[in-house]
Design a protein around this motif. Structure first.
Motif, PDB file in Angstrom:
ATOM      1  N   PRO A  86      -8.506  -1.688 -10.644  1.00 22.60           N
ATOM      2  CA  PRO A  86      -7.351  -1.791  -9.740  1.00 22.60           C
ATOM      3  C   PRO A  86      -7.691  -1.476  -8.287  1.00 22.60           C
ATOM      4  N   SER A  87      -8.610  -0.541  -8.076  1.00 30.05           N
ATOM      5  CA  SER A  87      -8.947  -0.158  -6.704  1.00 30.05           C
ATOM      6  C   SER A  87      -9.811  -1.202  -6.009  1.00 30.05           C
ATOM      7  N   SER A  88     -10.288  -2.189  -6.753  1.00 26.40           N
ATOM      8  CA  SER A  88     -11.058  -3.260  -6.130  1.00 26.40           C
ATOM      9  C   SER A  88     -10.224  -3.944  -5.051  1.00 26.40           C
ATOM     10  N   THR A  89      -8.962  -4.199  -5.368  1.00 28.52           N
ATOM     11  CA  THR A  89      -8.070  -4.825  -4.395  1.00 28.52           C
ATOM     12  C   THR A  89      -7.954  -3.972  -3.141  1.00 28.52           C
ATOM     13  N   LEU A  90      -7.742  -2.681  -3.324  1.00 31.16           N
ATOM     14  CA  LEU A  90      -7.514  -1.789  -2.195  1.00 31.16           C
ATOM     15  C   LEU A  90      -8.748  -1.679  -1.302  1.00 31.16           C
ATOM     16  N   THR A  91      -9.912  -1.557  -1.909  1.00 29.71           N
ATOM     17  CA  THR A  91     -11.131  -1.412  -1.114  1.00 29.71           C
ATOM     18  C   THR A  91     -11.470  -2.697  -0.363  1.00 29.71           C
ATOM     19  N   HIS A  92     -11.235  -3.832  -0.988  1.00 25.09           N
ATOM     20  CA  HIS A  92     -11.515  -5.094  -0.302  1.00 25.09           C
ATOM     21  C   HIS A  92     -10.505  -5.345   0.815  1.00 25.09           C
ATOM     22  N   GLU A  93      -9.278  -4.903   0.630  1.00 26.74           N
ATOM     23  CA  GLU A  93      -8.309  -4.986   1.727  1.00 26.74           C
ATOM     24  C   GLU A  93      -8.801  -4.163   2.912  1.00 26.74           C
ATOM     25  N   ALA A  94      -9.386  -3.002   2.633  1.00 23.39           N
ATOM     26  CA  ALA A  94      -9.916  -2.158   3.701  1.00 23.39           C
ATOM     27  C   ALA A  94     -11.071  -2.855   4.417  1.00 23.39           C
TER      28      ALA A  94
ATOM     29  N   TYR B  96     -13.577   5.867  -5.354  1.00 20.47           N
ATOM     30  CA  TYR B  96     -12.534   4.867  -5.606  1.00 20.47           C
ATOM     31  C   TYR B  96     -12.619   4.301  -7.027  1.00 20.47           C
ATOM     32  N   PHE B  97     -13.373   4.965  -7.892  1.00 17.49           N
ATOM     33  CA  PHE B  97     -13.399   4.583  -9.301  1.00 17.49           C
ATOM     34  C   PHE B  97     -12.088   5.006  -9.967  1.00 17.49           C
ATOM     35  N   ASP B  98     -11.818   4.439 -11.135  1.00 15.94           N
ATOM     36  CA  ASP B  98     -10.538   4.657 -11.829  1.00 15.94           C
ATOM     37  C   ASP B  98     -10.148   6.129 -11.931  1.00 15.94           C
ATOM     38  N   VAL B  99     -11.047   6.938 -12.452  1.00 12.53           N
ATOM     39  CA  VAL B  99     -10.724   8.344 -12.689  1.00 12.53           C
ATOM     40  C   VAL B  99     -10.500   9.088 -11.376  1.00 12.53           C
ATOM     41  N   SER B 100     -11.156   8.645 -10.337  1.00  8.05           N
ATOM     42  CA  SER B 100     -11.074   9.339  -9.047  1.00  8.05           C
ATOM     43  C   SER B 100      -9.713   9.212  -8.377  1.00  8.05           C
ATOM     44  N   LEU B 101      -8.977   8.159  -8.703  1.00  6.64           N
ATOM     45  CA  LEU B 101      -7.705   7.968  -8.000  1.00  6.64           C
ATOM     46  C   LEU B 101      -6.516   7.693  -8.922  1.00  6.64           C
ATOM     47  N   VAL B 102      -6.668   7.999 -10.205  1.00  5.35           N
ATOM     48  CA  VAL B 102      -5.603   7.693 -11.157  1.00  5.35           C
ATOM     49  C   VAL B 102      -4.301   8.433 -10.831  1.00  5.35           C
TER      50      VAL B 102
ATOM     51  N   ARG C  68      -0.827   4.543  -4.029  1.00  9.36           N
ATOM     52  CA  ARG C  68      -1.549   3.466  -3.341  1.00  9.36           C
ATOM     53  C   ARG C  68      -1.724   3.778  -1.853  1.00  9.36           C
ATOM     54  N   ASN C  69      -0.663   4.230  -1.208  1.00  6.13           N
ATOM     55  CA  ASN C  69      -0.765   4.537   0.221  1.00  6.13           C
ATOM     56  C   ASN C  69      -1.676   5.731   0.490  1.00  6.13           C
ATOM     57  N   GLU C  70      -1.767   6.654  -0.460  1.00  7.02           N
ATOM     58  CA  GLU C  70      -2.697   7.774  -0.296  1.00  7.02           C
ATOM     59  C   GLU C  70      -4.140   7.288  -0.322  1.00  7.02           C
ATOM     60  N   THR C  71      -4.406   6.312  -1.187  1.00  9.54           N
ATOM     61  CA  THR C  71      -5.746   5.731  -1.221  1.00  9.54           C
ATOM     62  C   THR C  71      -6.033   5.001   0.077  1.00  9.54           C
ATOM     63  N   TYR C  72      -5.050   4.282   0.580  1.00  7.29           N
ATOM     64  CA  TYR C  72      -5.224   3.589   1.861  1.00  7.29           C
ATOM     65  C   TYR C  72      -5.531   4.574   2.987  1.00  7.29           C
ATOM     66  N   LYS C  73      -4.895   5.733   2.943  1.00  7.85           N
ATOM     67  CA  LYS C  73      -5.146   6.745   3.973  1.00  7.85           C
ATOM     68  C   LYS C  73      -6.597   7.195   3.937  1.00  7.85           C
ATOM     69  N   ARG C  74      -7.131   7.359   2.737  1.00  7.54           N
ATOM     70  CA  ARG C  74      -8.533   7.762   2.618  1.00  7.54           C
ATOM     71  C   ARG C  74      -9.471   6.665   3.106  1.00  7.54           C
TER      72      ARG C  74
ATOM     73  N   LEU D 133      -2.574  -1.677   8.890  1.00  2.00           N
ATOM     74  CA  LEU D 133      -2.818  -2.968   8.239  1.00  2.00           C
ATOM     75  C   LEU D 133      -2.746  -2.861   6.716  1.00  2.00           C
ATOM     76  N   LEU D 134      -2.945  -1.664   6.192  1.00  2.00           N
ATOM     77  CA  LEU D 134      -3.039  -1.482   4.746  1.00  2.00           C
ATOM     78  C   LEU D 134      -1.760  -0.954   4.097  1.00  2.00           C
ATOM     79  N   THR D 135      -1.011  -0.144   4.804  1.00  2.00           N
ATOM     80  CA  THR D 135       0.117   0.559   4.197  1.00  2.00           C
ATOM     81  C   THR D 135       1.166  -0.386   3.615  1.00  2.00           C
ATOM     82  N   ILE D 136       1.763   0.036   2.514  1.00  3.52           N
ATOM     83  CA  ILE D 136       2.844  -0.704   1.859  1.00  3.52           C
ATOM     84  C   ILE D 136       4.169  -0.050   2.241  1.00  3.52           C
ATOM     85  N   PRO D 137       5.142  -0.816   2.695  1.00  5.05           N
ATOM     86  CA  PRO D 137       6.452  -0.234   3.051  1.00  5.05           C
ATOM     87  C   PRO D 137       7.082   0.461   1.848  1.00  5.05           C
TER      88      PRO D 137
END
Length: 219
Positions: free
Chosen positions: A81-89, A115-121, A125-131, A150-154
């Motif tokens: 799932p975090s693949s999407t977030l990291t590539h957006e970054a 950003y592996f599964d266990v690291s951000l379970v 989503r916005n907290e991951t974007y902040k990192r 550019l990343l944050t979700i409303p």
């Protein structure tokens, strides 16, 4: 899709008085590398390219590096799932500071376990974007606030009631995913040389193996 230099005659750049002079005199061989920021094998091959192969090509007295162009292809893998977030970054940094994209990609791969599964379970989503935005700032100096915007979700619905609103990078993400689908890439990493999958390339290759492959392929 890349065009092999031996087929350069098929390409024409439409300029005033287009003719023989419109054909590039030294077309480049194209190495497309499909990578996922949260794939360990992608990190391995990227590290070899970034830290060893690129410097070796730049210093090669034969001019091998001048015959090549490398293209980073985003290989988003939905089972991570975090693949999407990291590539957006990565795309966000590319938009804000194109010259820092490869350096930021190196930082993402170096920090990929964060950003592996266990690291951000247990992280939103916005907290991951902040990192990710903070990583962009600390690693390559791109403004953290601009990346996060550019990343944050409303947190509220759009004026028309829409809830699947995405973020400012959603459309760019769709484009790069289409690029991979069009050439049926599944496994990461995948290398395509001059438009053809180079199935013998391995993430375990040394810089010497890469140089041997590239010299043979460009001969």
């Amino acid at each position: 899709m890349a065009l092999p230099p031996k087929f350069a005659g098929q390409r024409l750049i439409p300029t005033k008085g287009a003719g023989a002079s419109s054909f590039p005199s030294q077309p480049l061989h194209t190495v497309e590398i499909f990578l996922d920021y949260v794939c360990p094998f992608s990190a391995k091959i990227y590290n070899t390219l970034y830290t060893s192969l690129f410097p070796a090509l730049a210093a090669d007295p034969s001019g091998l590096g001048s015959k090549l162009q490398f293209i980073f292809r985003h290989q988003v893998q939905p089972w991570h799932p975090s693949s999407t977030l990291t590539h957006e970054a990565g795309l966000a940094v590319q938009r804000l500071a194109p010259t820092k994209f490869w350096d930021f990609s190196a930082a993402l791969f170096k920090d990929q376990k964060a950003y592996f599964d266990v690291s951000l379970v247990n992280e939103t989503r916005n907290e991951t974007y902040k990192r990710l935005a903070k990583l962009a700032s600390q690693s390559v100096g791109v403004a953290e606030k601009e990346v996060y915007e550019l990343l944050t979700i409303p947190t509220e619905a759009a004026d028309d009631g829409s809830l699947n609103v995405g973020n400012a990078m959603t459309n760019d993400l769709k484009v790069v995913i289409k690029m991979a689908r069009l050439v049926s890439v599944h496994v990461s990493p995948t290398v395509i040389f001059d438009g053809v999958v180079a199935g013998d390339v391995s993430s375990s290759w040394t810089v010497e193996q890469w140089l041997e492959f590239l010299k043979k392929s460009t001969a």
